[in-house]
Design a protein around this motif. Structure first.
Motif, mmCIF file in Angstrom:
data_model
loop_
_atom_site.group_PDB
_atom_site.id
_atom_site.type_symbol
_atom_site.label_atom_id
_atom_site.label_comp_id
_atom_site.label_asym_id
_atom_site.label_seq_id
_atom_site.Cartn_x
_atom_site.Cartn_y
_atom_site.Cartn_z
ATOM 1 N N ALA A 241 12.807 7.062 2.590
ATOM 2 C CA ALA A 241 13.465 6.512 3.782
ATOM 3 C C ALA A 241 13.332 4.992 3.822
ATOM 4 O O ALA A 241 14.292 4.289 4.175
ATOM 5 C CB ALA A 241 12.873 7.133 5.047
ATOM 6 N N LEU A 242 12.178 4.473 3.431
ATOM 7 C CA LEU A 242 11.984 3.022 3.390
ATOM 8 C C LEU A 242 12.888 2.376 2.351
ATOM 9 O O LEU A 242 13.476 1.309 2.582
ATOM 10 C CB LEU A 242 10.519 2.684 3.104
ATOM 11 N N GLU A 243 13.022 3.017 1.205
ATOM 12 C CA GLU A 243 13.911 2.482 0.175
ATOM 13 C C GLU A 243 15.354 2.483 0.672
ATOM 14 O O GLU A 243 16.092 1.505 0.489
ATOM 15 C CB GLU A 243 13.799 3.288 -1.124
ATOM 16 N N PHE A 244 15.758 3.569 1.310
ATOM 17 C CA PHE A 244 17.107 3.659 1.872
ATOM 18 C C PHE A 244 17.340 2.535 2.880
ATOM 19 O O PHE A 244 18.364 1.850 2.837
ATOM 20 C CB PHE A 244 17.302 5.026 2.530
ATOM 21 N N ALA A 245 16.366 2.317 3.762
ATOM 22 C CA ALA A 245 16.488 1.262 4.770
ATOM 23 C C ALA A 245 16.594 -0.110 4.118
ATOM 24 O O ALA A 245 17.406 -0.952 4.540
ATOM 25 C CB ALA A 245 15.293 1.308 5.722
ATOM 26 N N GLU A 246 15.811 -0.347 3.084
ATOM 27 C CA GLU A 246 15.839 -1.644 2.414
ATOM 28 C C GLU A 246 17.168 -1.874 1.703
ATOM 29 O O GLU A 246 17.773 -2.946 1.826
ATOM 30 C CB GLU A 246 14.685 -1.774 1.425
ATOM 31 N N ASN B 13 0.826 -1.203 0.000
ATOM 32 C CA ASN B 13 0.000 0.000 0.000
ATOM 33 C C ASN B 13 0.866 1.261 0.000
ATOM 34 O O ASN B 13 0.872 2.014 0.973
ATOM 35 C CB ASN B 13 -0.920 0.007 1.229
ATOM 36 N N PRO B 14 1.550 1.539 -1.109
ATOM 37 C CA PRO B 14 2.443 2.708 -1.112
ATOM 38 C C PRO B 14 1.704 4.026 -0.905
ATOM 39 O O PRO B 14 2.300 4.993 -0.426
ATOM 40 C CB PRO B 14 3.101 2.649 -2.487
ATOM 41 N N GLU B 15 0.426 4.045 -1.212
ATOM 42 C CA GLU B 15 -0.341 5.289 -1.032
ATOM 43 C C GLU B 15 -0.485 5.668 0.441
ATOM 44 O O GLU B 15 -0.860 6.800 0.763
ATOM 45 C CB GLU B 15 -1.722 5.163 -1.692
ATOM 46 N N MET B 16 -0.168 4.759 1.328
ATOM 47 C CA MET B 16 -0.242 5.031 2.768
ATOM 48 C C MET B 16 0.945 5.854 3.251
ATOM 49 O O MET B 16 0.948 6.342 4.376
ATOM 50 C CB MET B 16 -0.300 3.720 3.565
ATOM 51 N N PHE B 17 1.951 6.022 2.387
ATOM 52 C CA PHE B 17 3.179 6.696 2.782
ATOM 53 C C PHE B 17 3.377 7.965 1.982
ATOM 54 O O PHE B 17 2.991 8.053 0.820
ATOM 55 C CB PHE B 17 4.381 5.770 2.553
ATOM 56 N N THR B 18 4.028 8.935 2.615
ATOM 57 C CA THR B 18 4.422 10.148 1.892
ATOM 58 C C THR B 18 5.649 9.821 1.045
ATOM 59 O O THR B 18 6.317 8.804 1.248
ATOM 60 C CB THR B 18 4.787 11.276 2.877
ATOM 61 N N GLU B 19 5.964 10.700 0.113
ATOM 62 C CA GLU B 19 7.159 10.513 -0.711
ATOM 63 C C GLU B 19 8.403 10.466 0.179
ATOM 64 O O GLU B 19 9.310 9.658 -0.043
ATOM 65 C CB GLU B 19 7.273 11.647 -1.742
ATOM 66 N N LYS B 20 8.438 11.299 1.190
ATOM 67 C CA LYS B 20 9.554 11.323 2.146
ATOM 68 C C LYS B 20 9.711 9.966 2.831
ATOM 69 O O LYS B 20 10.828 9.439 2.938
ATOM 70 C CB LYS B 20 9.295 12.425 3.182
ATOM 71 N N LYS C 187 18.678 13.428 0.585
ATOM 72 C CA LYS C 187 19.061 14.820 0.877
ATOM 73 C C LYS C 187 17.929 15.806 0.562
ATOM 74 O O LYS C 187 17.911 16.900 1.112
ATOM 75 C CB LYS C 187 20.315 15.205 0.087
ATOM 76 N N LYS C 188 16.998 15.420 -0.313
ATOM 77 C CA LYS C 188 15.857 16.287 -0.615
ATOM 78 C C LYS C 188 14.947 16.444 0.595
ATOM 79 O O LYS C 188 14.268 17.456 0.748
ATOM 80 C CB LYS C 188 15.035 15.713 -1.773
ATOM 81 N N TYR C 189 14.890 15.402 1.430
ATOM 82 C CA TYR C 189 13.930 15.369 2.530
ATOM 83 C C TYR C 189 14.558 15.433 3.916
ATOM 84 O O TYR C 189 13.881 15.776 4.883
ATOM 85 C CB TYR C 189 13.089 14.086 2.450
ATOM 86 N N PHE C 190 15.833 15.073 4.029
ATOM 87 C CA PHE C 190 16.473 14.968 5.336
ATOM 88 C C PHE C 190 17.805 15.709 5.336
ATOM 89 O O PHE C 190 18.520 15.712 4.331
ATOM 90 C CB PHE C 190 16.741 13.484 5.679
#
Length: 75
Positions: A18-23, A7-14, A41-44
């Protein structure tokens, strides 16, 4: 990373970045691409990226430690 969330729509782009980075960090930390880092860097800011990387690293450590010792964490 092409892996699809249920359910990617449950998450913001930010959050998705972060989830992709963690994975990617979990699967092979050497494969955190410049593109993914630039997306982070765009978000954090630098401190937030370090904090996210620390949390991911610590939980990966806990998982490896518990797996190696066959720890039953449900008791």
């Amino acid at each position: 990373m092409e892996k699809k969330l249920k359910n990617p729509e449950m998450f913001t782009e930010k959050e998705l970045v972060a989830l992709e980075f963690a994975e990617v960090m979990t699967v092979d930390s050497n494969k955190v691409s410049d593109e993914l880092y630039n997306d982070m860097k765009k978000y954090f800011d630098d401190g937030e990226i370090i904090e996210i990387a620390c949390v991911v690293g610590i939980f990966n450590y806990f998982n490896k430690f518990n797996n190696a010792l066959k720890t039953d964490i449900t008791k």
